[in-house]
Scaffold this motif. Structure first.
Motif, short mmCIF file in Angstrom:
data_model
loop_
_atom_site.label_atom_id
_atom_site.label_comp_id
_atom_site.label_asym_id
_atom_site.label_seq_id
_atom_site.Cartn_x
_atom_site.Cartn_y
_atom_site.Cartn_z
N ILE A 147 0.83 -1.20 0.00
CA ILE A 147 0.00 0.00 0.00
C ILE A 147 0.87 1.25 0.00
CG2 ILE A 147 -1.64 1.34 1.36
CD1 ILE A 147 -2.86 -1.03 -0.15
N SER A 148 1.93 1.24 0.79
CA SER A 148 2.82 2.40 0.84
C SER A 148 3.45 2.66 -0.52
CB SER A 148 3.90 2.18 1.89
OG SER A 148 4.79 3.28 1.94
N GLU A 276 -9.51 -5.18 -3.94
CA GLU A 276 -8.48 -5.59 -4.89
C GLU A 276 -7.14 -5.88 -4.19
OE1 GLU A 276 -11.08 -2.44 -6.98
OE2 GLU A 276 -10.34 -2.91 -4.97
N HIS A 277 -6.96 -5.32 -3.01
CA HIS A 277 -5.70 -5.50 -2.27
C HIS A 277 -5.75 -6.68 -1.30
CE1 HIS A 277 -4.14 -1.67 -3.75
NE2 HIS A 277 -5.27 -1.09 -3.39
N HIS A 303 -17.29 -2.18 -3.48
CA HIS A 303 -17.02 -1.58 -4.78
C HIS A 303 -15.64 -2.04 -5.21
CE1 HIS A 303 -16.95 2.20 -7.48
NE2 HIS A 303 -15.72 1.73 -7.55
N ALA A 304 -15.54 -2.86 -6.27
CA ALA A 304 -14.25 -3.46 -6.62
C ALA A 304 -14.15 -3.70 -8.11
CB ALA A 304 -14.06 -4.79 -5.87
N ILE A 305 -12.91 -3.59 -8.61
CA ILE A 305 -12.61 -3.95 -9.99
C ILE A 305 -12.72 -5.46 -10.15
CG2 ILE A 305 -10.82 -3.93 -11.77
CD1 ILE A 305 -9.70 -1.40 -10.43
N SER A 306 -13.22 -5.89 -11.28
CA SER A 306 -13.33 -7.33 -11.55
C SER A 306 -12.54 -7.69 -12.79
CB SER A 306 -14.80 -7.74 -11.73
OG SER A 306 -15.34 -7.10 -12.89
N GLY A 328 -1.61 -7.08 -5.80
CA GLY A 328 -3.03 -6.91 -6.06
C GLY A 328 -3.60 -8.13 -6.79
N GLU A 329 -4.82 -8.50 -6.46
CA GLU A 329 -5.48 -9.64 -7.09
C GLU A 329 -6.94 -9.30 -7.37
OE1 GLU A 329 -4.41 -13.72 -5.67
OE2 GLU A 329 -3.61 -12.61 -3.95
#
Length: 426
Positions: A147-148, A276-277, A303-306, A328-329
């Motif tokens: 994250i950093s 996502e993280h 709320h997430a990317i797929s 990220g996954e």
């Protein structure tokens, strides 16, 4: 017919070898000013032989991406047009690593590198590449490092790209002419309505970023918000923003892993661009922990990317994994819904926002390019190049349907019945 002279024709062949295509859909300009390719095609400038060495060592998107970040490859014109041409198979855009060349193709690439004096040891990656510790992937320590890497690059840089809203997730657009700040506020308001926020509700904002949703929920809906982030830079600015509008008594911003939050129950939880993280193997634990933090009848908005382009997977050798979102996954939508339902939630609503994210990313790229000199001064030229490449390529992947983004609204059982119709929040 006389063949074009100079390095460009051989570079075009080498790039075609890497991408697995015969006719390069861009015009190549080499370091010796020679050119090859269609005259009306988007222009790609190869400024250094070192780019060829990088591609020899890492054929595919990683080598090309490193060369771009290092300034050895330049895209002087419309980056969307250039990358759309080059990433038709996904190799540059971040959806597949590339690098699986046949032996004869590798030999051809080697001969081209030798011809132009580009052989030698593998060049060191640009310093913007993530270098995480050796702790287990998605351990609390390593998640904090990941994250950093992405978020602690300077609040002023993010403000330049994101605008005053400081929202780093997909906006919700009514039309393409609406301003970026307004559509981000519309997204925050939509989430508040979906969660059914009322004055005095206690809300958890997981991955709160710079506090934009927390501010909106507290100021416009009278909620008391706990926001958690692993980014010290985000927390610092989020606290200041809350204090500046007199809401620091209603908003509690913490540098805290979501797994360490233990002061529930909450009336509602927002997780916006955070899942996502989490990691595929950690998803069941993520869902279980948030379920335990919600009161009966409370709602969670995820709320997430797929990932829409086949079976979801994690590959550490993509450009995105190395430079943008280490560890990220992405899950596909069905996988996310299964996880939420298996964790005891009832699905109330699913809204797909794929087109909205493409518009959002294009708006961010426009802001970055318009203030390029300032962006470079705030971070580094390499970092600005990483953001330009990843945001433009991501926009193309959303437009192509390879990526999606979804708001999944769920409710913990045991409380009030959910609304009969979606009209409550539309």
């Amino acid at each position: 017919m006389t063949k074009p002279k100079g390095a460009a024709p051989r570079l075009a062949e080498a790039l075609g070898t890497v991408l697995g295509i015969e006719d390069i859909p861009v015009r190549i300009r080499a370091w010796d000013k020679s050119e090859a390719g269609p005259g009306d095609a988007p222009l790609l400038v190869v400024r250094s032989r070192r780019a060829l060495r990088r591609i020899h060592w890492s054929p595919g998107q990683l080598g090309l991406g490193r060369a771009y970040v290092a300034g050895e490859i330049e895209v002087p014109g419309d980056i969307f047009a250039t990358f759309a041409a080059l990433s038709s198979d996904g190799k540059l855009a971040g959806t597949s690593p590339g690098g699986s060349l046949r032996t004869r193709d590798r030999w051809s690439l080697l001969k081209t590198a030798a011809r132009f004096g580009a052989l030698g040891p593998e060049p060191a990656p640009p310093p913007e590449e993530a270098r995480l510790g050796r702790s287990r992937r998605h351990s609390k320590r390593r998640d904090a490092e990941a994250i950093s890497h992405h978020y602690d690059v300077g609040n002023d840089f993010y403000r330049l790209v994101l605008g005053p809203s400081m929202v780093y997730s997909c906006a919700v657009w009514n039309d393409e002419d609406t301003g970026l700040d307004a559509v981000q506020q519309a997204k925050n308001d939509l989430i508040c309505r979906k969660l059914g926020l009322q004055p005095g509700m206690r809300v958890l904002d997981v991955g709160c970023g710079w506090g934009s949703f927390a501010l909106h929920a507290a100021e416009n809906y009278g909620a008391d918000v706990v926001g958690v982030t692993l980014s010290a830079e985000q927390a610092k600015l989020a606290r200041k923003r809350a204090a500046d509008v007199g809401l620091n008594g209603r908003i509690d911003i913490r540098i805290q892993d979501y797994r360490e939050v233990d002061d529930g129950p909450f009336d509602a939880i927002a997780s916006i661009g955070m899942a996502e993280h989490v990691g595929r193997d950690q998803m069941a634990g993520y869902v279980s922990h948030l379920h335990g933090l919600l009161r009966p009848g409370g709602r969670l908005l995820n709320h997430a990317i797929s990932w829409n382009a086949g079976p979801a997977r994690h590959d550490p050798n993509t450009f995105i994994a190395r430079y943008v979102f280490p560890d990220g996954e992405l899950l596909n939508l069905s996988g996310m819904v299964v996880e939420l339902e298996s964790g005891g939630f009832e699905v109330l609503d699913v809204e797909a926002l794929r087109q909205h994210y493409a518009l959002t990313l294009r708006a961010w790229v426009k802001r970055l390019e318009e203030s390029w000199g300032e962006a470079v001064a705030l971070t580094s030229e390499g970092r600005a190049r990483v953001w330009r490449l990843y945001m433009a390529a991501s926009a193309l992947n959303f437009e192509a349907g390879k990526l999606g983004v979804n708001q999944v609204l769920v409710q913990r059982g045991g409380g009030a019945e959910p609304p009969l119709r979606r009209s409550e929040w539309i």
